[in-house]
Each structure stands twice: as C-alpha cells, then as structure tokens.
Design a protein around this motif. Structure first.
Motif, mmCIF file in Angstrom:
data_model
loop_
_atom_site.group_PDB
_atom_site.id
_atom_site.type_symbol
_atom_site.label_atom_id
_atom_site.label_comp_id
_atom_site.label_asym_id
_atom_site.label_seq_id
_atom_site.Cartn_x
_atom_site.Cartn_y
_atom_site.Cartn_z
ATOM 1 N N HIS A 244 62.207 -18.172 14.071
ATOM 2 C CA HIS A 244 61.386 -18.141 12.870
ATOM 3 C C HIS A 244 60.020 -18.744 13.187
ATOM 4 N N SER A 245 59.055 -18.485 12.333
ATOM 5 C CA SER A 245 57.670 -18.863 12.638
ATOM 6 C C SER A 245 57.073 -19.844 11.636
ATOM 7 N N VAL A 246 57.853 -20.283 10.665
ATOM 8 C CA VAL A 246 57.353 -21.256 9.686
ATOM 9 C C VAL A 246 58.357 -22.401 9.551
ATOM 10 N N LEU A 247 57.874 -23.544 9.084
ATOM 11 C CA LEU A 247 58.750 -24.682 8.859
ATOM 12 C C LEU A 247 59.737 -24.365 7.736
ATOM 13 N N MET A 248 60.974 -24.857 7.882
ATOM 14 C CA MET A 248 62.016 -24.489 6.931
ATOM 15 C C MET A 248 62.884 -25.696 6.588
ATOM 16 N N ALA B 61 68.567 -28.193 -3.154
ATOM 17 C CA ALA B 61 68.663 -28.621 -1.750
ATOM 18 C C ALA B 61 67.360 -28.361 -1.016
ATOM 19 N N ARG B 62 66.726 -27.222 -1.297
ATOM 20 C CA ARG B 62 65.459 -26.890 -0.628
ATOM 21 C C ARG B 62 64.371 -27.891 -0.987
ATOM 22 N N ARG B 63 64.242 -28.204 -2.253
ATOM 23 C CA ARG B 63 63.203 -29.148 -2.679
ATOM 24 C C ARG B 63 63.499 -30.567 -2.189
ATOM 25 N N PHE B 64 64.767 -30.952 -2.212
ATOM 26 C CA PHE B 64 65.139 -32.285 -1.745
ATOM 27 C C PHE B 64 64.846 -32.431 -0.254
ATOM 28 N N ALA B 65 65.180 -31.406 0.531
ATOM 29 C CA ALA B 65 64.921 -31.457 1.973
ATOM 30 C C ALA B 65 63.436 -31.585 2.258
ATOM 31 N N ALA B 66 62.620 -30.831 1.516
ATOM 32 C CA ALA B 66 61.170 -30.908 1.715
ATOM 33 C C ALA B 66 60.639 -32.292 1.332
ATOM 34 N N ARG B 67 61.219 -32.881 0.289
ATOM 35 C CA ARG B 67 60.716 -34.171 -0.195
ATOM 36 C C ARG B 67 61.017 -35.297 0.782
ATOM 37 N N ILE B 68 62.214 -35.278 1.416
ATOM 38 C CA ILE B 68 62.571 -36.379 2.319
ATOM 39 C C ILE B 68 62.186 -36.080 3.763
ATOM 40 N N GLY B 69 61.570 -34.926 4.003
ATOM 41 C CA GLY B 69 61.107 -34.613 5.352
ATOM 42 C C GLY B 69 62.147 -34.004 6.255
ATOM 43 N N ALA B 70 63.188 -33.417 5.683
ATOM 44 C CA ALA B 70 64.206 -32.748 6.500
ATOM 45 C C ALA B 70 63.729 -31.347 6.860
ATOM 46 N N VAL B 71 62.551 -31.285 7.440
ATOM 47 C CA VAL B 71 61.930 -30.027 7.860
ATOM 48 C C VAL B 71 61.448 -30.241 9.290
ATOM 49 N N VAL C 195 72.436 -36.152 8.214
ATOM 50 C CA VAL C 195 71.629 -37.157 8.915
ATOM 51 C C VAL C 195 71.033 -36.552 10.184
ATOM 52 N N ASP C 196 71.823 -35.747 10.886
ATOM 53 C CA ASP C 196 71.312 -35.095 12.093
ATOM 54 C C ASP C 196 70.180 -34.132 11.755
ATOM 55 N N ASP C 197 70.263 -33.473 10.602
ATOM 56 C CA ASP C 197 69.181 -32.581 10.178
ATOM 57 C C ASP C 197 67.874 -33.333 9.965
ATOM 58 N N VAL C 198 67.979 -34.614 9.628
ATOM 59 C CA VAL C 198 66.782 -35.403 9.317
ATOM 60 C C VAL C 198 66.242 -36.144 10.538
ATOM 61 N N VAL C 199 67.153 -36.801 11.301
ATOM 62 C CA VAL C 199 66.676 -37.716 12.355
ATOM 63 C C VAL C 199 67.123 -37.344 13.754
ATOM 64 N N ASP C 200 67.833 -36.250 13.952
ATOM 65 C CA ASP C 200 68.282 -35.831 15.282
ATOM 66 C C ASP C 200 69.178 -36.878 15.936
ATOM 67 N N ARG D 285 64.896 -19.065 2.741
ATOM 68 C CA ARG D 285 64.096 -20.099 2.077
ATOM 69 C C ARG D 285 64.637 -21.500 2.368
ATOM 70 N N VAL D 286 65.875 -21.573 2.840
ATOM 71 C CA VAL D 286 66.467 -22.840 3.247
ATOM 72 C C VAL D 286 67.537 -22.522 4.289
ATOM 73 N N PHE D 287 67.673 -23.388 5.267
ATOM 74 C CA PHE D 287 68.667 -23.208 6.315
ATOM 75 C C PHE D 287 69.955 -23.942 5.974
ATOM 76 N N LEU D 288 71.044 -23.437 6.510
ATOM 77 C CA LEU D 288 72.348 -24.074 6.329
ATOM 78 C C LEU D 288 72.346 -25.468 6.930
ATOM 79 N N GLY D 289 71.730 -25.624 8.080
ATOM 80 C CA GLY D 289 71.668 -26.915 8.743
ATOM 81 C C GLY D 289 73.006 -27.345 9.312
ATOM 82 N N ASP D 290 72.982 -28.428 10.085
ATOM 83 C CA ASP D 290 74.228 -28.955 10.633
ATOM 84 C C ASP D 290 75.179 -29.383 9.517
ATOM 85 N N SER D 291 74.615 -29.862 8.411
ATOM 86 C CA SER D 291 75.458 -30.312 7.295
ATOM 87 C C SER D 291 76.347 -29.189 6.786
#
Length: 374
Positions: free
Chosen positions: A41-45, A22-32, A96-101, A221-227
């Motif tokens: 927090h102080s870094v992108l997640m 999930a962490r790698r997939f989120a980074a790949r599609i830009g869900a950061v 979807v909300d995690d990606v595009v608000d 290292r990864v957030f739960l997110g709205d999902s």
C-alpha cells in the motif's frame, strides 16, 4: 440454525459498527506505522481493526449465552468465557505490537499466556490419529502442550497471510464457513445435539469477518493488524480443538457407521490445515528462505505468496486477493465435500474447479505498474 444465524448477524453488525471507531482510535493514539519495505500500500493506514473484531466476537458470545437453545448448556457458557478471556489477552498483545513493535519473544510470551488460558478452560485435544488408522489417547500434559502449539501456530499463520487488503479476513471467513457447514452437518447427520462450541465459534468468526470486510477490502480504510489476526487465528484453532474433543471417534468408526469410516472424525484436524495450507506453506518457505539468507525468520520481505501474485505474476491488488480467496475456499470446501460425500462425481467436480483455479491464477493476471490511488 436460527440462533446461529442470529449470532452471526450480531457479530457482523457489531464489528461493522465498531470499524469506524477502531479506525479513529488508532489514528488518535498513533497506531499508524510508517510504510515498510514489504508493504504494497502507498498511504499510512490505521492498524487496530482487531478492536472491532474483538467487539463483534464478544457481542456474539454474550448473545449466544442468553439464547434459549445455545445458552442452556453449561459447557458452552464455560467455553465462551475461556475464549473471551484468551481472545482479549491475545488481542491486547497484538494491539500493543501494532502500536510499539514488540520483540518476537514478548509476542510469543503473550500468545503462550492466551493459549494457556484456553487449555485451563478445557479447550484441548484428547486424541490424535495414527498412520495405521488407530487413535492415540493423549495424556493431560501431552494434550496441553499440543493444543497450545496448535493455537500459537494458527495465530501466527493468520498473521502471516495478512499482507493485502481484506486477505486474512476473507480467508478466515471462508474457513469458518466451511467448518460451520461440516460441524453443523455432522450433528444433523448423526442426530447429535446441535448446540456445540465449535459450531458457535465458527458462526461468530464468520460474522466478525463479514462485518470487518467492508472496512478492510481494497481499498482498505483500516487494517486488521496483529490484534485481529492473532484473535482470528486463536478462534480458528479453538474451533478445531473443541470439535475434536467433542467428537467420539469410536462412534464415528463403529460398525453402525462403517460406511462413514474414521474420515469424518479426522476432518476437524484436516479442515483447518486445508484452509490455512497456503499461509502454513508460506510460513515454512519464509523461514527457510530467511534462514538460508542469514536473516532472522521474523525479518520482513516481499516474497510471500500474496506478494508474488501481486508483484511478480502481475495480478492487481484486488485480483491477487480474489485468487487467494478462490484457493482458500476450494481447499476448505473441497475437503468437506470429498470427506463427507466421497464419490467419483464429487471428486470430478472438485478436479474441474482445481483446473479452473489454476487457470485463473496463471492465465488471468492484469499487470498494473502504477499504484492504485487511495
């Protein structure tokens, strides 16, 4: 019990293994998402941890429906399908909300669809307690509306508390553990069938949260997110509703069980309110605070309870999370203990723990003015 433990382990192991995916997939599609003003927090997640949770929940249900004890009841299989479909829908909406608000109305529409799926599959409240001790039987329309509202409120409450690393997953784990203790203990105490949807859902929830916490506890290292938050809230609400529908209040309050009174039958409704009391209070205060300031109730700020513990009382990030765990566990297990074993001894023990919790909250903050390196 062995099958419940097996299902918990399967859900935990699957969620843990999918956490990195999930962490790698989120980074790949830009869900950061960029760091917001309300974030601590102080870094992108990456924010799609709900993918791992959904995978763990699905694995748990699939295994459970093929076990000789849990899988023999058609009701559990039917409920499992309803929960999987509704869980997938609400996790997708959150993802979807995690990606595009998404805007608030679109998120609400998705939550209504997911809640409606559960209602169609029969996950509904059948009665409500009245102040005079009697019960109100609900019509099908009333049952559907009230059940859907509970599901939507619980999903948003879990999402509101998801503001620090590991907070939402840990709070839901404690609530699920307390609910499992009550649900399973009730079936044993009343010599009822121990295979119930509510007990199964809480075991799967507890396992999924345990499997996700190693990826999400501070430093995450990864957030739960709205999902993930929406999914866990839906499952918590479903366990409440299904257990209430399964229980027969007349049996709980019959002359043969007079010593028990109606209280144990009401605990399915009281317990999730207890475990989610802090986020519900936080949600109410946030709406009042933002409305008085002329803002949207959905506007972001850093005045949630967990933010105040960290930023105002001076608890470290991890310390603030542990304090919230303490109160969530105290409220959840305190309700179970007092509700099932209401004696002066248990009340005194709970009182002592409350005093200790207050001391930990107010007297032990550690002030860290510099952000923790991550």
């Amino acid at each position: 019990m062995r099958e419940y433990v097996l299902v918990l382990i399967v859900a935990a192991a699957t969620t843990y293994l999918l956490g990195g995916v999930a962490r790698r997939f989120a980074a790949r599609i830009g869900a950061v998402k960029p760091i917001r003003d309300r974030d601590v927090h102080s870094v992108l997640m990456p924010r799609l941890g709900g993918i791992a949770v959904l995978g763990g929940v699905a694995a748990g249900f699939v295994v459970a429906t093929h076990l000789p004890f849990l899988g023999m009841l058609p009701e559990i299989k039917e409920d499992a399908w309803g929960l999987l479909i509704a869980g997938f829908v609400i996790a997708v909406v959150g993802g979807v909300d995690d990606v595009v608000d998404l805007d608030a109305l679109t998120r609400l529409a998705g939550q209504v669809v997911a809640a409606g799926i559960l209602v169609v599959y029969g996950v509904q409240l059948n009665w409500l307690p009245l102040p005079d001790g009697t019960l109100l039987s609900l019509s099908p329309a009333q049952s559907a509306v009230i059940s859907a509202l509970i599901i939507i409120m619980m999903a948003n409450a879990v999402n509101f508390v998801d503001g620090l690393d590991g907070l939402a997953a840990g709070v839901v784990f404690l609530g699920a553990a307390a609910f499992f203790t009550y649900s399973y203990g009730l079936t044993v105490g009343l010599s009822l069938n121990r295979a119930t949807t509510a007990t199964l859902v809480t075991a799967i929830m507890a396992g999924a949260c345990l499997g996700f916490l190693p990826h999400n506890f501070f430093p995450a290292r990864v957030f739960l997110g709205d999902s993930g938050a929406y999914l866990l809230g839906l499952l918590l609400a479903a366990s409440t509703i299904s257990l209430t529908g399964w229980l027969d209040p007349s049996v709980m309050s019959s002359p043969q069980n007079e010593s028990r009174s109606l209280l144990p039958a009401l605990l399915p409704l009281v317990l999730p309110i207890a475990v989610m009391a802090l986020p519900f209070i936080d949600l109410l205060l946030a709406v009042i605070r933002r409305t008085k300031a002329g803002q949207s109730p959905f506007a972001a700020d850093q005045k949630h309870l967990h933010h105040r513990l960290h930023l105002e009382l001076g608890h470290s990030h991890k310390g603030a999370v542990l304090v919230m765990y303490l109160w969530a566990g105290l409220l959840a297990f305190g309700v179970v203990v007092i509700g099932l074993w209401a004696t002066w001894v248990t009340a005194s023990i709970v009182g002592v723990v409350v005093v200790a919790a207050i001391a930990c909250t107010a007297l032990l903050p550690r002030r860290n003015h510099l952000p923790h390196p991550r």
